[in-house]
Motif scaffolding. Structure first.
Motif, PDB file in Angstrom:
ATOM      1  N   TYR A  18       0.705  -1.129   0.064  1.00 31.40           N
ATOM      2  CA  TYR A  18      -0.212   0.062  -0.141  1.00 31.40           C
ATOM      3  C   TYR A  18       0.929   1.384   0.039  1.00 31.40           C
ATOM      4  CZ  TYR A  18      -3.232   3.792   1.458  1.00 31.40           C
ATOM      5  OH  TYR A  18      -3.961   4.728   1.677  1.00 31.40           O
ATOM      6  N   GLU A  19       1.965   1.442   0.810  1.00 29.96           N
ATOM      7  CA  GLU A  19       2.800   2.459   0.713  1.00 29.96           C
ATOM      8  C   GLU A  19       3.628   2.694  -0.617  1.00 29.96           C
ATOM      9  OE1 GLU A  19       5.063   3.502   4.303  1.00 29.96           O
ATOM     10  OE2 GLU A  19       3.298   2.635   5.886  1.00 29.96           O
ATOM     11  N   MET A  20       3.748   1.753  -1.217  1.00 28.54           N
ATOM     12  CA  MET A  20       4.463   1.667  -2.257  1.00 28.54           C
ATOM     13  C   MET A  20       3.402   2.233  -3.548  1.00 28.54           C
ATOM     14  SD  MET A  20       7.195  -1.150  -2.482  1.00 28.54           S
ATOM     15  CE  MET A  20       7.874  -0.864  -4.236  1.00 28.54           C
ATOM     16  N   LEU A  21       2.208   1.828  -3.367  1.00 27.33           N
ATOM     17  CA  LEU A  21       1.426   2.127  -4.406  1.00 27.33           C
ATOM     18  C   LEU A  21       0.234   3.245  -4.207  1.00 27.33           C
ATOM     19  CD1 LEU A  21       0.688  -1.771  -5.202  1.00 27.33           C
ATOM     20  CD2 LEU A  21       1.840  -0.265  -6.909  1.00 27.33           C
ATOM     21  N   GLY A  22      -0.076   3.245  -2.890  1.00 26.77           N
ATOM     22  CA  GLY A  22      -1.249   4.355  -2.570  1.00 26.77           C
ATOM     23  C   GLY A  22      -2.546   3.943  -2.968  1.00 26.77           C
ATOM     24  N   SER A  23      -2.710   2.632  -3.286  1.00 27.03           N
ATOM     25  CA  SER A  23      -4.069   1.866  -3.608  1.00 27.03           C
ATOM     26  C   SER A  23      -4.279   0.745  -2.716  1.00 27.03           C
ATOM     27  CB  SER A  23      -4.171   1.879  -5.238  1.00 27.03           C
ATOM     28  OG  SER A  23      -5.143   0.876  -5.426  1.00 27.03           O
ATOM     29  N   ALA A  24      -5.174   0.463  -2.144  1.00 22.20           N
ATOM     30  CA  ALA A  24      -5.268  -0.492  -1.525  1.00 22.20           C
ATOM     31  C   ALA A  24      -5.909  -1.804  -2.380  1.00 22.20           C
ATOM     32  CB  ALA A  24      -6.644  -0.655  -0.301  1.00 22.20           C
ATOM     33  N   ALA A  25      -6.404  -1.279  -3.384  1.00 20.02           N
ATOM     34  CA  ALA A  25      -6.940  -2.265  -4.526  1.00 20.02           C
ATOM     35  C   ALA A  25      -5.747  -2.749  -5.392  1.00 20.02           C
ATOM     36  CB  ALA A  25      -8.047  -1.580  -5.450  1.00 20.02           C
ATOM     37  N   ASP A  26      -4.769  -1.951  -5.574  1.00 15.85           N
ATOM     38  CA  ASP A  26      -3.611  -2.553  -6.364  1.00 15.85           C
ATOM     39  C   ASP A  26      -2.806  -3.292  -5.329  1.00 15.85           C
ATOM     40  OD1 ASP A  26      -4.283  -1.095  -8.456  1.00 15.85           O
ATOM     41  OD2 ASP A  26      -2.970   0.610  -8.095  1.00 15.85           O
ATOM     42  N   ALA A  27      -2.583  -3.012  -4.025  1.00 19.79           N
ATOM     43  CA  ALA A  27      -1.866  -3.521  -2.984  1.00 19.79           C
ATOM     44  C   ALA A  27      -2.363  -5.186  -2.813  1.00 19.79           C
ATOM     45  CB  ALA A  27      -2.047  -2.814  -1.573  1.00 19.79           C
ATOM     46  N   GLU A  28      -3.583  -5.420  -2.889  1.00 17.28           N
ATOM     47  CA  GLU A  28      -4.390  -6.538  -2.727  1.00 17.28           C
ATOM     48  C   GLU A  28      -3.968  -7.503  -4.321  1.00 17.28           C
ATOM     49  OE1 GLU A  28      -5.610  -8.012  -0.558  1.00 17.28           O
ATOM     50  OE2 GLU A  28      -6.403  -6.659   0.956  1.00 17.28           O
ATOM     51  N   ASP A  29      -3.927  -6.749  -5.273  1.00 18.42           N
ATOM     52  CA  ASP A  29      -3.595  -7.353  -6.495  1.00 18.42           C
ATOM     53  C   ASP A  29      -2.223  -8.034  -6.305  1.00 18.42           C
ATOM     54  OD1 ASP A  29      -6.245  -6.981  -7.662  1.00 18.42           O
ATOM     55  OD2 ASP A  29      -5.654  -5.432  -8.804  1.00 18.42           O
ATOM     56  N   HIS A 280     -15.249   1.852  -2.216  1.00 21.91           N
ATOM     57  CA  HIS A 280     -16.120   0.984  -2.084  1.00 21.91           C
ATOM     58  C   HIS A 280     -15.668   0.038  -0.872  1.00 21.91           C
ATOM     59  CE1 HIS A 280     -12.914  -0.824  -4.610  1.00 21.91           C
ATOM     60  NE2 HIS A 280     -13.324  -2.077  -4.099  1.00 21.91           N
ATOM     61  N   ARG A 281     -14.389   0.251  -0.465  1.00 20.03           N
ATOM     62  CA  ARG A 281     -13.792  -0.785   0.458  1.00 20.03           C
ATOM     63  C   ARG A 281     -13.333  -0.046   1.795  1.00 20.03           C
ATOM     64  NH1 ARG A 281      -9.318  -4.115  -1.091  1.00 20.03           N
ATOM     65  NH2 ARG A 281     -10.265  -3.872  -3.166  1.00 20.03           N
ATOM     66  N   ALA A 282     -14.100   1.150   1.904  1.00 21.03           N
ATOM     67  CA  ALA A 282     -13.759   2.121   3.001  1.00 21.03           C
ATOM     68  C   ALA A 282     -14.404   1.622   4.275  1.00 21.03           C
ATOM     69  CB  ALA A 282     -14.096   3.429   2.523  1.00 21.03           C
ATOM     70  N   ASP A 283     -15.417   0.475   4.373  1.00 15.84           N
ATOM     71  CA  ASP A 283     -15.713   0.181   5.645  1.00 15.84           C
ATOM     72  C   ASP A 283     -14.908  -0.472   6.501  1.00 15.84           C
ATOM     73  OD1 ASP A 283     -17.983   1.961   5.633  1.00 15.84           O
ATOM     74  OD2 ASP A 283     -19.050   0.336   4.369  1.00 15.84           O
ATOM     75  N   ALA A 284     -13.897  -1.477   5.651  1.00 13.41           N
ATOM     76  CA  ALA A 284     -13.184  -2.551   6.406  1.00 13.41           C
ATOM     77  C   ALA A 284     -11.947  -1.914   6.844  1.00 13.41           C
ATOM     78  CB  ALA A 284     -12.760  -3.509   5.317  1.00 13.41           C
ATOM     79  N   VAL A 285     -11.567  -2.046   8.295  1.00 10.41           N
ATOM     80  CA  VAL A 285     -10.328  -2.086   8.878  1.00 10.41           C
ATOM     81  C   VAL A 285      -9.293  -2.450   8.371  1.00 10.41           C
ATOM     82  CG1 VAL A 285      -9.274  -1.669  10.840  1.00 10.41           C
ATOM     83  CG2 VAL A 285     -11.591  -1.215  11.059  1.00 10.41           C
ATOM     84  N   CYS A 286      -7.944  -1.822   7.908  1.00  7.82           N
ATOM     85  CA  CYS A 286      -7.109  -2.590   7.188  1.00  7.82           C
ATOM     86  C   CYS A 286      -5.747  -2.921   8.418  1.00  7.82           C
ATOM     87  CB  CYS A 286      -6.594  -1.800   5.936  1.00  7.82           C
ATOM     88  SG  CYS A 286      -7.610  -1.590   4.662  1.00  7.82           S
ATOM     89  N   PRO A 287      -5.709  -3.896   8.638  1.00  6.98           N
ATOM     90  CA  PRO A 287      -4.404  -4.160   9.753  1.00  6.98           C
ATOM     91  C   PRO A 287      -3.144  -3.823   9.057  1.00  6.98           C
ATOM     92  CG  PRO A 287      -5.141  -6.338   8.736  1.00  6.98           C
ATOM     93  CD  PRO A 287      -6.215  -5.105   8.432  1.00  6.98           C
ATOM     94  N   LEU A 288      -2.423  -3.021   9.849  1.00  4.69           N
ATOM     95  CA  LEU A 288      -1.137  -2.287   9.341  1.00  4.69           C
ATOM     96  C   LEU A 288       0.065  -3.192  10.305  1.00  4.69           C
ATOM     97  CD1 LEU A 288      -2.071   1.066   8.495  1.00  4.69           C
ATOM     98  CD2 LEU A 288      -2.135  -1.071   6.647  1.00  4.69           C
ATOM     99  N   ASP A 289       1.065  -3.238   9.729  1.00  3.51           N
ATOM    100  CA  ASP A 289       2.225  -3.559  10.612  1.00  3.51           C
ATOM    101  C   ASP A 289       3.289  -3.426   9.814  1.00  3.51           C
ATOM    102  OD1 ASP A 289       4.137  -4.930  12.358  1.00  3.51           O
ATOM    103  OD2 ASP A 289       3.639  -6.830  11.436  1.00  3.51           O
TER     104      ASP A 289
END
Length: 300
Positions: A18-29, A280-289
């Protein structure tokens, strides 16, 4: 099992992507592609699974970032990172909170892909120049130069940052009340002289296509936005990207959200997301580490 190792390190891998891409969708891909690669490897042959997975995700994210760079340059209006809902405890890790903040993510967008990877791996995740060199396939001396250049670029452009807090919440509540009642002068008193509003509609919904700067302009803009809201729209507090935020919900639909940047008791930045593709995915909490290595970040 391969799945167990990947699941164990998934929060770290997602945060990196996510920090490299700025997109949660791209990070999931990227994570999906990386998992497929990982599942084809015999885990018994991998001495350090976390290091192997970090290298894999880094390389996949680099490839993905290079591919989307041109597309982002053609984006309609202001491009903002896809907001991610973060747990309140993210704010306890100052480095992590700042690194995923909207302001920092926008600064990272100005780096080239290799600079971004090196900065994120070294300054955020604490990997050594040698470890990064192995991850991106460059000489350690070259990585050291890239890190120095990227750090100088980031430090020259980074904005002031304070993570979510009770004081920030109180300021936002006063701000929202003044906006709802049209008290422009109260709003202006809560805004820093260099306050800026950035809005992302992606060309799909109404949003300011250029930055709005200064207390008077920002106050008028905010009051205008509030006047267009329906009577059934409700406001909810939340934390996004380690920042205090307000969600504007009509019925069951999230219309838009605003993350607030606050420093010394005044609002210095508002980051408004309206692009439905990023909500569209803004309701889910993303665990970060960050999973900082014990010897990391000691070779500046």
């Amino acid at each position: 099992m391969a799945e167990d190792a990947f699941t164990t390190h998934r929060p770290l891998l997602f945060t990196l992507a996510y920090e490299m891409l700025g997109s949660a969708a791209d990070a999931e891909d990227v994570l999906q592609d990386s998992y497929l690669r990982w599942s084809s490897v015999d885990p018994a042959t991998v001495e350090h699974p976390r290091a192997y997975l970090v290298r894999t995700v880094t390389r996949q994210a680099l490839n993905h970032l290079r591919a989307v760079k041109a597309r982002r340059e053609e984006y309609v209006g202001t491009w903002l990172p896809e907001p991610i809902r973060t747990a309140p405890e993210v704010s306890d890790d100052a480095i992590l909170a700042e690194s995923v903040s909207m302001a920092m993510m926008l600064v990272l967008e100005t780096l080239n892909p290799t600079e971004r990877a090196v900065f994120v791996l070294h300054d955020v995740f604490g990997y050594t120049h040698g470890e990064i060199a192995a991850s991106i396939g460059k000489a350690e001396a070259t990585v050291r130069q890239i890190a120095h250049r990227a750090r100088g670029h980031v430090h020259a452009r980074r904005r002031r940052f304070a993570p979510d807090s009770a004081d920030s919440r109180e300021i936002i509540q006063r701000f929202l009340l003044a906006a709802a009642t049209g008290e422009v002068h109260v709003l202006m008193d809560l805004l820093a002289p260099d306050v800026v509003v950035l809005s992302d509609g992606g060309g799909k919904v109404a949003a300011a296509r250029r930055p709005i700067v200064g207390p008077a302009e920002v106050a008028r803009f905010v009051c205008g936005v509030v006047r267009t809201s329906t009577a059934t729209t409700r406001t909810e507090s939340a934390t996004y990207n380690g920042m205090p935020a307000a969600r504007f919900v009509t019925g069951d639909a999230l219309d838009w959200l605003v993350a607030f940047e606050i420093h010394d008791g005044r609002i210095t930045g508002l980051y408004g997301m309206r692009n439905p593709d990023k909500l569209h995915r803004a309701d889910a909490v993303c665990p970060l580490d960050r999973g900082v290595p014990s010897r990391g970040n000691r070779d500046r």
